[in-house]
Design a protein around this motif. Structure first.
Motif, mmCIF file in Angstrom:
data_model
loop_
_atom_site.group_PDB
_atom_site.id
_atom_site.type_symbol
_atom_site.label_atom_id
_atom_site.label_comp_id
_atom_site.label_asym_id
_atom_site.label_seq_id
_atom_site.Cartn_x
_atom_site.Cartn_y
_atom_site.Cartn_z
ATOM 1 N N UNK A 148 -19.727 10.923 3.786
ATOM 2 C CA UNK A 148 -18.733 11.927 3.418
ATOM 3 C C UNK A 148 -18.271 12.713 4.640
ATOM 4 N N UNK A 149 -17.052 13.223 4.541
ATOM 5 C CA UNK A 149 -16.574 14.162 5.559
ATOM 6 C C UNK A 149 -17.039 15.546 5.110
ATOM 7 N N UNK A 150 -17.723 16.248 5.997
ATOM 8 C CA UNK A 150 -18.323 17.537 5.614
ATOM 9 C C UNK A 150 -17.788 18.634 6.528
ATOM 10 N N UNK A 151 -17.405 19.729 5.945
ATOM 11 C CA UNK A 151 -17.077 20.940 6.701
ATOM 12 C C UNK A 151 -17.903 22.088 6.119
ATOM 13 N N UNK A 152 -18.217 23.045 6.962
ATOM 14 C CA UNK A 152 -19.003 24.187 6.496
ATOM 15 C C UNK A 152 -18.248 25.479 6.752
ATOM 16 N N UNK A 153 -18.486 26.443 5.876
ATOM 17 C CA UNK A 153 -18.052 27.802 6.138
ATOM 18 C C UNK A 153 -19.218 28.698 5.759
ATOM 19 N N UNK B 272 -23.516 37.164 6.767
ATOM 20 C CA UNK B 272 -24.962 37.222 6.539
ATOM 21 C C UNK B 272 -25.603 35.844 6.658
ATOM 22 N N UNK B 273 -24.922 34.800 6.166
ATOM 23 C CA UNK B 273 -25.488 33.452 6.248
ATOM 24 C C UNK B 273 -25.734 33.076 7.705
ATOM 25 N N UNK B 274 -24.813 33.495 8.555
ATOM 26 C CA UNK B 274 -24.930 33.153 9.984
ATOM 27 C C UNK B 274 -26.152 33.814 10.631
ATOM 28 N N UNK B 275 -26.782 34.773 9.910
ATOM 29 C CA UNK B 275 -28.034 35.363 10.410
ATOM 30 C C UNK B 275 -29.200 34.401 10.155
ATOM 31 N N UNK B 276 -29.053 33.551 9.135
ATOM 32 C CA UNK B 276 -30.164 32.678 8.738
ATOM 33 C C UNK B 276 -30.022 31.244 9.259
ATOM 34 N N UNK B 277 -28.801 30.834 9.530
ATOM 35 C CA UNK B 277 -28.611 29.471 10.046
ATOM 36 C C UNK B 277 -27.508 29.529 11.105
ATOM 37 N N UNK B 278 -27.754 28.843 12.203
ATOM 38 C CA UNK B 278 -26.793 28.913 13.303
ATOM 39 C C UNK B 278 -25.553 28.071 12.982
ATOM 40 N N UNK B 279 -24.355 28.672 13.024
ATOM 41 C CA UNK B 279 -23.135 27.874 12.820
ATOM 42 C C UNK B 279 -23.056 26.703 13.802
ATOM 43 N N UNK B 280 -23.676 26.881 14.971
ATOM 44 C CA UNK B 280 -23.637 25.800 15.966
ATOM 45 C C UNK B 280 -24.393 24.566 15.457
ATOM 46 N N UNK C 75 -19.942 17.773 12.761
ATOM 47 C CA UNK C 75 -18.899 17.315 13.678
ATOM 48 C C UNK C 75 -17.605 18.096 13.510
ATOM 49 N N UNK C 76 -17.667 19.201 12.792
ATOM 50 C CA UNK C 76 -16.471 20.021 12.542
ATOM 51 C C UNK C 76 -16.798 21.477 12.844
ATOM 52 N N UNK C 77 -15.803 22.208 13.331
ATOM 53 C CA UNK C 77 -16.059 23.618 13.599
ATOM 54 C C UNK C 77 -16.346 24.342 12.278
#
Ligand code: CTP
Length: 431
Positions: A55-60, A64-72, A79-81
């Protein structure tokens, strides 16, 4: 545009064997919306499982979520920003949030906090993630994760009930030791279980590699700048077919007359008014089209002249009536069935009949040169225009099959099962 002009839209090599199969299959597109709970640390596993499944996956992610998991990490695995901000010009420039909401075939909210469920239930859109959740028309799969008392709270349970009633699907939460120290229900379902449920929701991509062009709705034939001839078609049947084909992984173009219905997820809509506009729009898509479904109620006639200015009563004698001359519209279905490249394309038409339904449909199948006619009996009040159910028969050269009264969604699924079987048979035939 004439039938010859319609034929002229095909590239020279289009009639060669196999051209339609050369396009890589369109991956099913999953948007993962991550909200701010400790379980967010498991989302990279979910991303990996879905990417591995093709599947093609994108995340947003929320702030607060970015405190628990690194967007990087999410970016590297998908493979998507990863979008986190609503008003960041750089992120918005890459893919705007509405385009992202429209992109998805399925949206997975994992983990979904009690706050996220409350906002979803009440239509609050106060950050990027909640705005996307409000804007998308894709089906939603939600994996809640929170403290057991928050999960059991009547407010949360009421929000879950509201969302379920709206068709939102849930996976989990599971029972067990919670990160907060309590034991009980509230643990996010395992990433593998969420991925499996996502796969089930997406359905098998059995139409991947096909380009399905569907006409839908009624046409409007202008008399003057303010008046037109139209019909009662709502477009429901065609929109359901387009939605079902997208769920099965096809590239879908929906050429629709005016309709209040929302464009289904994963579908490209081309809005038209008149039959000639519809024909031109279909012609523009024909080179890539491998399955054509004519579900539109196209006006057979249009006024010979569409007056440039509003027709005024004063221009007529006091008690004179108005005579309108009508001319024939192009038969889009028949033209597509005659267009070059026919051997690589499946052509499906509809027939609205009020008597001797099957015999009339069979004549239409031959006269228009279709592979399949979906015949419906418009003398019934529970089938046809502007109702949610339809009673149809499938008529092919091999014979016919009459289905019971079904929802239009179910008719669309059954029709696509037929389309797949006919496509498979065509591929097996020696050329
Ligand atoms: N169709 C089309 N272009 C038209 C008219 C019809 O593409 N100008 C398609 C419709 O989308 C549908 C099928 O042809 O798939 C219906 O054929 P039609 O001959 O219009 O049948 P009925 O609407 O049943 O009308 P009648 O039998 O009275 O001619």
């Amino acid at each position: 545009m004439t039938a010859a002009a319609l034929a002229g839209t095909l590239p020279k090599h289009a009639s060669h064997e196999g051209i339609s199969r050369m396009a890589p299959p369109r991956a099913q597109r999953v948007l993962i919306a991550v909200t701010g709970g400790i379980a967010a640390y498991k989302v990279p596993e979910l991303v990996r499982a879905l990417v591995r499944a093709g599947h093609a996956v994108r995340c947003c992610a929320t702030h607060n979520a970015a405190q628990f998991v690194s967007p990087l990490v999410l970016q590297t695995l998908s493979g998507e920003s990863v979008r986190t901000q609503l008003f960041d010009p750089e992120q918005e420039g890459e893919i705007d949030h509405i385009a992202l909401a429209d992109w998805a075939d399925l949206v997975v909210v994992a983990p979904a906090t009690a706050d996220a469920l409350a906002k979803m239930a009440h239509g609050i859109a106060d950050d990027l993630v909640t705005t996307l959740l409000l804007a998308t028309r894709a089906p939603l799969l939600v994996a809640p994760a929170m403290n057991v008392n928050m999960w059991r709270h009547p407010a949360t349970q009421a929000n879950v009930a509201t969302l379920r009633a709206r068709g939102v699907a849930f996976v989990g939460p599971e029972s067990g030791m919670l990160a907060c120290g309590w034991e009980g229900e509230g643990r996010m379902a395992e990433p593998a279980a969420i991925a499996a449920e996502a796969e089930r929701r997406l359905g098998a991509p059995t139409l991947a590699g096909e380009t399905v062009v569907v006409t839908a709705g009624g046409t409007r034939e202008a008399l003057d700048p303010v008046r037109f001839l139209a019909n009662r078609s709502s477009g429901k049947m065609g929109f359901e077919i387009a939605a079902a084909a997208a769920r099965r992984g096809a590239d879908v173009v929906l050429v629709s007359g005016p309709s209040a219905l929302a464009t289904p997820a994963g579908v490209r809509r081309v809005a038209v008014e008149s039959a000639t506009e519809m024909r031109d729009a279909v012609a523009a898509e024909l080179a890539r089209c491998t399955v054509f479904v004519a579900a539109a109620a196209v006006a057979d006639f249009r006024p010979a002249v569409a007056a440039k200015q509003k027709i005024k009563k004063e221009a007529l004698a006091d008690d004179a009536g108005l005579v309108i001359e009508l001319v024939r519209n192009p038969d889009i279905l028949a033209e597509v069935a005659r267009a070059p490249g026919r051997e690589r394309r499946l052509v499906v038409g509809f027939a609205a009949e009020s008597e001797d339904v099957l015999a009339a449909a069979r004549r239409k199948l031959e006269r228009k040169g279709c592979d399949l006619i979906v015949a419906n009996d418009v003398s019934r009040s529970d089938a046809g225009f502007d109702v949610d159910t339809n009673a149809v028969s499938f008529v092919t050269a091999q014979g016919d099959e009459t289905l019971p009264l079904l929802s239009k969604r179910e008719v669309a699924e059954r029709l696509l099962d037929r389309v797949e079987a006919l496509r498979a048979a065509a591929h097996d035939e020696p050329r």
